[in-house]
Enzyme design. Sequence first.
Site, PDB file in Angstrom:
ATOM      1  CB  VAL A  60      -0.960  -0.018   1.228  1.00 50.38           C
ATOM      2  CG1 VAL A  60      -0.203   0.114   2.528  1.00 50.38           C
ATOM      3  CG2 VAL A  60      -2.052   1.016   1.114  1.00 50.38           C
ATOM      4  CB  CYS A  61       1.779   3.923  -1.822  1.00 46.45           C
ATOM      5  SG  CYS A  61       0.771   4.067  -3.317  1.00 46.45           S
ATOM      6  CB  ALA A  62      -0.531   8.251  -0.813  1.00 42.65           C
ATOM      7  N   GLY A  64      -2.009   4.171  -4.540  1.00 43.85           N
ATOM      8  CA  GLY A  64      -1.930   2.927  -5.304  1.00 43.85           C
ATOM      9  C   GLY A  64      -0.902   2.943  -6.417  1.00 43.85           C
ATOM     10  CB  THR A  88      -3.128   5.165   2.931  1.00 43.50           C
ATOM     11  OG1 THR A  88      -2.060   4.203   2.976  1.00 43.50           O
ATOM     12  CG2 THR A  88      -3.498   5.561   4.341  1.00 43.50           C
TER      13      THR A  88
END
Length: 100
Positions: A60-62, A64, A88
């Site tokens: 996961v990141c901010a 995708g 996220t």
Amino acid sequence: MCETTVDQLAAALDQGAPVIDVREPAEFREGHVPGATNIPMGQLTARLGEIDPNRPVHVVCASGNRSSAMADVLTANGFDAMNVAGGTRAWIRSGRPIEK
């Protein structure tokens, strides 16, 4: 690389699935998926030994984008990696809690 939704991630977390958050440490401290491990994308290849190769891993990141690229890196290195679509931000929009 496979892609998964935040709903699927929530169910996987209930089963103890590992989550790697590839954002920078300052972003991670602002709030992250509960139980996620922070391995910034620039450090991922050097820290592959910290990830269990015998379990599927959610990345996961901010939003995708970074996690999609890093899930590809993990897959190329023999991991069963899934990108969390929407990252996220999607997790937060879904009303789920975050850790700080």
